[in-house]
Design a protein around this motif. Structure first.
Motif, PDB file in Angstrom:
ATOM      1  N   ALA A 169       1.234  -1.258  -0.347  1.00 13.14           N
ATOM      2  CA  ALA A 169       0.178   0.153   0.179  1.00 13.14           C
ATOM      3  C   ALA A 169       1.052   1.322   0.192  1.00 13.14           C
ATOM      4  N   ASP A 170       2.573   1.083   0.857  1.00 16.67           N
ATOM      5  CA  ASP A 170       2.989   2.237   0.995  1.00 16.67           C
ATOM      6  C   ASP A 170       3.571   2.630  -0.744  1.00 16.67           C
ATOM      7  N   VAL A 171       3.684   1.339  -0.944  1.00 16.49           N
ATOM      8  CA  VAL A 171       4.583   2.022  -2.853  1.00 16.49           C
ATOM      9  C   VAL A 171       3.115   2.387  -3.487  1.00 16.49           C
ATOM     10  N   LEU A 172       1.780   2.352  -3.475  1.00 17.41           N
ATOM     11  CA  LEU A 172       1.209   2.695  -4.573  1.00 17.41           C
ATOM     12  C   LEU A 172       0.459   3.689  -3.641  1.00 17.41           C
ATOM     13  N   GLN A 173       0.911   3.966  -2.587  1.00 17.00           N
ATOM     14  CA  GLN A 173       0.860   5.760  -2.574  1.00 17.00           C
ATOM     15  C   GLN A 173       2.018   6.634  -2.810  1.00 17.00           C
ATOM     16  N   ALA A 174       3.035   6.018  -2.802  1.00 18.59           N
ATOM     17  CA  ALA A 174       4.261   6.489  -3.556  1.00 18.59           C
ATOM     18  C   ALA A 174       3.747   6.773  -5.010  1.00 18.59           C
ATOM     19  N   ARG A 175       3.397   6.023  -5.454  1.00 16.97           N
ATOM     20  CA  ARG A 175       3.138   6.276  -7.394  1.00 16.97           C
ATOM     21  C   ARG A 175       2.070   6.882  -7.197  1.00 16.97           C
ATOM     22  N   GLY A 176       1.108   7.200  -6.587  1.00 22.14           N
ATOM     23  CA  GLY A 176      -0.129   8.230  -7.073  1.00 22.14           C
ATOM     24  C   GLY A 176      -1.258   7.630  -7.096  1.00 22.14           C
ATOM     25  N   VAL A 177      -1.402   6.216  -6.863  1.00 19.15           N
ATOM     26  CA  VAL A 177      -2.690   5.379  -6.523  1.00 19.15           C
ATOM     27  C   VAL A 177      -3.689   5.930  -5.448  1.00 19.15           C
ATOM     28  N   ARG A 178      -4.548   6.183  -5.871  1.00 24.88           N
ATOM     29  CA  ARG A 178      -5.433   7.101  -4.815  1.00 24.88           C
ATOM     30  C   ARG A 178      -6.015   5.573  -3.724  1.00 24.88           C
ATOM     31  N   LEU A 179      -5.663   5.812  -2.795  1.00 22.72           N
ATOM     32  CA  LEU A 179      -6.268   4.325  -1.282  1.00 22.72           C
ATOM     33  C   LEU A 179      -7.257   5.122  -0.455  1.00 22.72           C
ATOM     34  N   LEU A 180      -8.467   5.238  -1.137  1.00 20.14           N
ATOM     35  CA  LEU A 180      -9.526   5.177  -0.159  1.00 20.14           C
ATOM     36  C   LEU A 180     -10.258   3.683   0.861  1.00 20.14           C
ATOM     37  N   GLU A 181     -10.565   4.848   1.944  1.00 18.25           N
ATOM     38  CA  GLU A 181     -10.039   3.427   3.097  1.00 18.25           C
ATOM     39  C   GLU A 181     -12.178   4.664   3.353  1.00 18.25           C
ATOM     40  N   HIS A 182     -12.155   2.749   4.304  1.00 18.39           N
ATOM     41  CA  HIS A 182     -13.579   3.429   4.770  1.00 18.39           C
ATOM     42  C   HIS A 182     -15.033   4.458   4.060  1.00 18.39           C
ATOM     43  N   SER A 183     -14.727   4.126   2.645  1.00 19.15           N
ATOM     44  CA  SER A 183     -15.527   3.935   1.121  1.00 19.15           C
ATOM     45  C   SER A 183     -16.562   2.895   1.449  1.00 19.15           C
ATOM     46  N   ARG A 184     -17.453   2.535   1.380  1.00 17.26           N
ATOM     47  CA  ARG A 184     -17.944   1.799   1.161  1.00 17.26           C
ATOM     48  C   ARG A 184     -19.017   1.442  -0.497  1.00 17.26           C
ATOM     49  N   ALA A 185     -18.944   0.664  -1.008  1.00 15.72           N
ATOM     50  CA  ALA A 185     -19.251   0.376  -2.295  1.00 15.72           C
ATOM     51  C   ALA A 185     -20.566  -0.446  -2.187  1.00 15.72           C
ATOM     52  N   THR A 186     -21.516   0.566  -2.462  1.00 11.04           N
ATOM     53  CA  THR A 186     -22.959  -0.096  -2.780  1.00 11.04           C
ATOM     54  C   THR A 186     -23.354  -1.433  -4.165  1.00 11.04           C
ATOM     55  N   ALA A 187     -23.035  -0.593  -5.077  1.00  6.66           N
ATOM     56  CA  ALA A 187     -23.373  -1.343  -6.170  1.00  6.66           C
ATOM     57  C   ALA A 187     -22.166  -1.287  -7.074  1.00  6.66           C
ATOM     58  N   LEU A 188     -21.120  -2.189  -7.818  1.00  6.37           N
ATOM     59  CA  LEU A 188     -21.028  -2.159  -8.786  1.00  6.37           C
ATOM     60  C   LEU A 188     -21.224  -2.346  -9.940  1.00  6.37           C
ATOM     61  N   GLU A 189     -21.583  -1.300 -10.956  1.00  5.62           N
ATOM     62  CA  GLU A 189     -22.504  -1.335 -12.575  1.00  5.62           C
ATOM     63  C   GLU A 189     -20.561  -1.217 -13.984  1.00  5.62           C
ATOM     64  N   PRO A 190     -21.503  -1.367 -14.741  1.00  6.67           N
ATOM     65  CA  PRO A 190     -20.378  -1.468 -16.066  1.00  6.67           C
ATOM     66  C   PRO A 190     -20.204   0.645 -15.851  1.00  6.67           C
ATOM     67  N   GLY A 191     -19.017   0.951 -16.088  1.00  9.33           N
ATOM     68  CA  GLY A 191     -18.812   2.556 -15.882  1.00  9.33           C
ATOM     69  C   GLY A 191     -18.658   3.225 -14.130  1.00  9.33           C
ATOM     70  N   ARG A 192     -19.417   2.411 -13.237  1.00  5.21           N
ATOM     71  CA  ARG A 192     -19.230   3.320 -12.219  1.00  5.21           C
ATOM     72  C   ARG A 192     -19.629   2.059 -10.951  1.00  5.21           C
TER      73      ARG A 192
END
Length: 450
Positions: free
Chosen positions: A190-213
């Protein structure tokens, strides 16, 4: 304590932010465990310009990725013979070769990225403690060599030399496994990814996965590609409630053991260990000289329930402690300092899978049945290739695009899964009583990936 040993060995986690409104990305990954992190890692390596967001409803590594037994192994939940029956022998050979190579790939990345996670390539030893277990060990080695694996049959002296367990009459050694501290791997990646600019967003609950969103409590994330990397929590998503069942595996850890105790126990090369019983157990010698030991036996909960309270099953913890002291008498009365658990995911046919639907941009991986430390890496590399539109050896593996049929509705799911868990305990009891290989286990074989 209820905290896992692995988490207890880490400093407080860094703040990684949370989703605070609608956003866009090139790739949205739901699940901050190793599947999601490895996917982000290989995507960002292949194309550093990609905007990648990883969402987790708790925190990075909260699930099985940060709580498991620390076996970085070449195990795959569906047996090679079963894969061959469905896809052909060449496909089974390729899947086994990919799993073996993945152990080395994780070790390579940890060295390259300076991820310190107590990784030692010490192999794994599984001791046989009865005639029926020894017969199973012989069959395991024969099967392993058929599929290119390097498993080796051990006589009693060599097996006891590796693991000072009680009543050992033989065993199996497989070099394709490493001991690891899983939470350190998650934190480092996770530290490597964050240093690369990947956004790691915690406490962010997905309620539905759909094409494109991805719909969340805090707003919609729009992305060309959406990756489902939720493992046991897949059963909590409305569109996939019967895709997997979450089954709990629990662990204990002892206090650090004295050097003279370790002289009796062995595990000098940091091999992970188990025995040839049917109800799965697993253990390791930790970097600070403890035994971390786990096993199945906790019940499946109605309607694929996942609750913090389910991490704690006192009767299972007590059984694990009895099992450990009986298996390795040198442990003596050493205190158990940590007790924890969590859910893993099982697909209906016990076949882990990975894939991408190019028409929708929806990708997925999971169903590791507890064999995920290495398999998540293979999944991440494969999804990165699929999203990148690359045809590679990985994208042609048998598990790519596999679809398991859904689990039965309740109450049949609850009855069937718990009956299966009970059957493995009964199979071990049957062998103790009869001295012969279990008929119950043979009957269960087709249902558990054999």
């Amino acid at each position: 304590m209820t905290t896992s040993l692995w988490e207890d060995q880490l400093d407080a986690p860094p703040a990684r932010g949370r989703l605070d409104g609608p956003t866009t990305a090139d790739v949205a990954i739901v699940g901050g465990g190793l599947t999601g992190l490895w996917t982000a890692y290989y995507l960002s390596r292949a194309d550093p310009s990609l905007d990648i967001v990883v969402l987790d409803q708790e925190r990075v590594g909260f699930g099985a990725s940060g709580r498991n037994g620390g076996w970085l192994s070449a195990l795959f939940p569906r047996g090679a013979a079963a894969l061959a029956r469905r896809y052909g022998a060449p496909a089974a050979l390729a899947q086994r070769a990919a799993m073996r190579a993945t152990v080395g790939e994780v070790a390579r990345v940890c060295a390259e990225e300076a991820i310190s996670c107590d990784l030692v390539l010490g192999g794994t030893v599984s001791v046989a403690r009865s005639a029926s277990q020894l017969a199973r060990a012989r069959a395991q080695v024969t099967q392993a060599r058929t599929w290119g694996d390097r498993a080796e049959l051990l006589d009693a002296d060599r097996a006891r030399g590796m693991l000072g367990a009680a009543d050992v009459i033989g065993g199996v050694f497989d070099p394709d496994c490493a001991r690891i501290q899983p939470a350190r791997l998650v934190r480092g990646l996770a530290d490597v990814l964050q240093a690369r600019g990947v956004r790691l967003l915690e406490h962010s609950r997905a309620t539905a996965l759909e094409p494109g969103r991805v719909r969340t409590d805090a707003g919609t994330v729009r992305a060309r590609f959406v990756v489902r990397a939720t493992e046991a929590w897949t059963a909590q998503l409305p569109s996939s409630r019967r895709a997997v069942v979450p089954v709990y595996s629990l662990m204990i850890a002892t206090q650090p053991l004295a050097a003279e105790v370790w002289e009796q126990i062995g595990l000098r090369g940091a091999a992970t260990f188990s025995d040839q019983r049917h109800l799965v157990i697993y253990g390791q010698r930790t970097a600070d000289g403890r035994i971390a030991f786990g096993g199945r036996g906790a019940p499946y909960h109605w309607r694929s329930g996942i609750e913090p309270a389910f991490d704690q099953e006192p009767a299972v913890f007590a059984a694990l402690e009895r099992t450990l002291r009986a298996l390795i008498p040198a442990v003596g009365d050493a205190a158990v300092t940590h007790r924890w658990g969590g859910p893993l995911a099982i697909a209906r046919d016990w076949t882990a899978s990975v894939g991408l639907d190019p028409s929708t941009g929806m990708a997925w991986a999971g169903g590791y049945v507890g064999d995920g430390l290495a398999t998540t890496n293979l999944a991440g590399r494969t999804i990165a290739d699929l999203i990148g539109g690359r045809r590679t050896d990985l994208t042609s593996l048998a598990w790519v695009g596999h679809r398991s049929r859904p689990w039965e509705p309740e109450p049949w799911r609850w009855l069937g899964v718990n009956a299966g868990l009970r059957a493995m305990s009964l199979a071990d009891a049957e062998e103790r009583l009869t001295g012969r290989s279990s008929r119950i286990a043979r009957a269960m074989g087709p249902f558990i990936g054999h």
